[in-house]
Write a protein that holds these residues in place. Structure first.
Motif, PDB file in Angstrom:
ATOM      1  N   TYR A 179     -15.246 -39.564  -0.032  1.00 58.13           N
ATOM      2  CA  TYR A 179     -14.689 -40.517  -0.991  1.00 58.13           C
ATOM      3  C   TYR A 179     -14.320 -39.812  -2.292  1.00 58.13           C
ATOM      4  O   TYR A 179     -15.064 -38.968  -2.796  1.00 58.13           O
ATOM      5  CB  TYR A 179     -15.705 -41.622  -1.292  1.00 58.13           C
ATOM      6  CG  TYR A 179     -15.998 -42.501  -0.106  1.00 58.13           C
ATOM      7  CD1 TYR A 179     -15.250 -43.648   0.134  1.00 58.13           C
ATOM      8  CD2 TYR A 179     -17.016 -42.184   0.782  1.00 58.13           C
ATOM      9  CE1 TYR A 179     -15.517 -44.449   1.230  1.00 58.13           C
ATOM     10  CE2 TYR A 179     -17.290 -42.985   1.879  1.00 58.13           C
ATOM     11  CZ  TYR A 179     -16.541 -44.116   2.092  1.00 58.13           C
ATOM     12  OH  TYR A 179     -16.806 -44.907   3.183  1.00 58.13           O
TER      13      TYR A 179
ATOM     14  N   TYR B 207     -16.692 -39.189   6.048  1.00 59.91           N
ATOM     15  CA  TYR B 207     -15.831 -39.842   5.069  1.00 59.91           C
ATOM     16  C   TYR B 207     -16.084 -39.153   3.739  1.00 59.91           C
ATOM     17  O   TYR B 207     -17.218 -39.117   3.251  1.00 59.91           O
ATOM     18  CB  TYR B 207     -16.181 -41.322   4.903  1.00 59.91           C
ATOM     19  CG  TYR B 207     -15.787 -42.227   6.049  1.00 59.91           C
ATOM     20  CD1 TYR B 207     -14.554 -42.102   6.677  1.00 59.91           C
ATOM     21  CD2 TYR B 207     -16.637 -43.238   6.461  1.00 59.91           C
ATOM     22  CE1 TYR B 207     -14.196 -42.954   7.706  1.00 59.91           C
ATOM     23  CE2 TYR B 207     -16.287 -44.095   7.485  1.00 59.91           C
ATOM     24  CZ  TYR B 207     -15.066 -43.950   8.108  1.00 59.91           C
ATOM     25  OH  TYR B 207     -14.709 -44.792   9.126  1.00 59.91           O
TER      26      TYR B 207
ATOM     27  N   LYS C  88     -11.155 -40.855   1.736  1.00 59.94           N
ATOM     28  CA  LYS C  88     -11.176 -42.270   1.397  1.00 59.94           C
ATOM     29  C   LYS C  88     -11.116 -42.421  -0.121  1.00 59.94           C
ATOM     30  O   LYS C  88     -11.669 -41.602  -0.863  1.00 59.94           O
ATOM     31  CB  LYS C  88     -12.451 -42.951   1.913  1.00 59.94           C
ATOM     32  CG  LYS C  88     -12.603 -42.946   3.432  1.00 59.94           C
ATOM     33  CD  LYS C  88     -11.579 -43.843   4.097  1.00 59.94           C
ATOM     34  CE  LYS C  88     -11.809 -43.905   5.603  1.00 59.94           C
ATOM     35  NZ  LYS C  88     -10.757 -44.662   6.306  1.00 59.94           N
TER      36      LYS C  88
END
Length: 365
Positions: free
Chosen positions: A278, A276, A228
């Protein structure tokens, strides 16, 4: 007269009307169901849906209508861009990391090392510089974006080097619920969708593509990584916020999909978590993790969230309801909403026909 009728109806009716995005006519309902792929009781035969599509509806039903049903593209003005759009940036990072990691795997150089940094940055320069559509409007804008890209990728590689759990990146771009495409992992990808029975007897088949699956060689352990580039999502102080009123369905579905794919390609392997990851120079490399154990405890809530969303879509409820003004400010379709749309939606949230969305999803954290 038509505008007066619309405003009068919206402000004098306690429930959602056709002027608020609640479809009423049989033809409109049938068309919306066909375009979204849903029948009254669930997914239309032969259709599959991505978890991000359902997340889009949970984030704002009206935006879902414009983007996913009517297929309206947001206004794009690349000649005025000083930086990449979130979509462009996300796509670019995915391409770079997929190509880089796949190259290391195919040449037996995984896990990565600090010596690979220049190779990674060189690849980034080639991919950004080789596409003239990126930031073509202003001199220097591409150079600034490249500097950001290099910093973020260096941070990402540093985070990869700190990994100590024994996981090795093994599968990249594993697709489920769709025809094979160039670049898909040939070993794990599935053309079949991932079936799921949601609350109310609603059956769906999920489709999607997982960025990366890591395994611990010889230990039967695996995890899912999804890259992400946006603002990191926090699960709250105690980490219990898992589904966020249906806005966070991707990690749960990816765990289910990866487990199904590994059952065929690597029997006996257990998916322990989905993450996720990032990539941002402002926040560094941060992660949001969902474990399989947490998912098992919350399967009933996952079933309810998916069921409530599909029930609402099938009933033609597409009113603006983003939950807070920040989402409106950052929305690509903000110009399509009147400034009073959100206050009106909040005023009418007691409408019984919207209960599955407002009360049902609203009670699932």
């Amino acid at each position: 007269p038509r505008r007066i009728e619309m405003e009068t109806t919206r402000w004098t009716t306690p429930g959602f009307t056709r002027f608020d995005g609640a479809l009423e006519s049989k033809k409109a309902l049938a068309a919306a169901r066909e375009l979204s792929g849903f029948q009254k009781d669930g997914l239309a035969p032969g259709r599959r849906i991505s978890p991000t599509s359902l997340e889009s509806y949970a984030s704002c039903p009206f935006k879902y209508l414009l983007e996913r049903v009517l297929d309206i593209e947001p206004i794009d003005e690349p000649e005025e861009a000083l930086e990449l759009s979130p979509l462009e940036r996300g796509s670019l990072y995915h391409r770079i990391l997929e190509k880089f990691m796949r190259g290391l795997r195919d040449s037996n150089r995984l896990p990565p090392s600090a010596d690979n940094l220049e190779e990674l940055l060189r690849m980034a320069r080639q991919l950004l510089g080789g596409n003239e559509q990126y930031l073509s409007g202003y001199a220097g804008a591409r150079d600034l974006e490249l500097k950001r890209l290099e910093v973020n990728l260096a941070l990402w590689l540093a985070a990869e080097l700190r990994e100590d759990g024994g996981f090795v990146p093994t599968y990249f771009e594993t697709r489920f619920g769709g025809d094979p495409q160039s670049g898909d992992d040939p070993e794990l990808s599935l053309s079949d969708g991932v079936p799921f029975e949601a609350f109310g007897g609603v059956r769906v088949e999920f489709s999607g593509k997982i960025d990366r699956i890591d395994v611990v060689p010889g230990k039967g352990r695996a995890r899912v990584i999804d890259y992400k580039t946006g603002r990191p999502w926090s699960r709250g102080k105690n980490g219990t916020k898992m589904l966020e009123q249906g806005k966070r369905l991707q990690l749960p579905v990816y765990i289910l999909a990866a487990q199904r794919m590994l059952a065929d390609g690597s029997p006996g392997t257990k998916v322990e978590l989905a993450e996720y990851r990032y990539i941002s120079s402002s926040a560094g490399v941060t992660s949001t993790v969902l474990t399989s154990a947490e998912l098992e405890e919350r399967m009933e809530d996952l079933s309810k969230a998916i069921g409530f969303i599909i029930h609402s879509i099938s009933r033609g409820l597409f009113f603006p309801y983003p939950g807070d003004e920040r989402r409106c400010r950052n929305c690509d379709y903000a110009d399509a909403c009147a400034s009073t749309s959100l206050p009106l939606a909040l005023m009418k949230n007691g409408d019984p026909k919207a209960g599955s969305f407002v009360k049902g999803l609203g009670g699932i954290d």
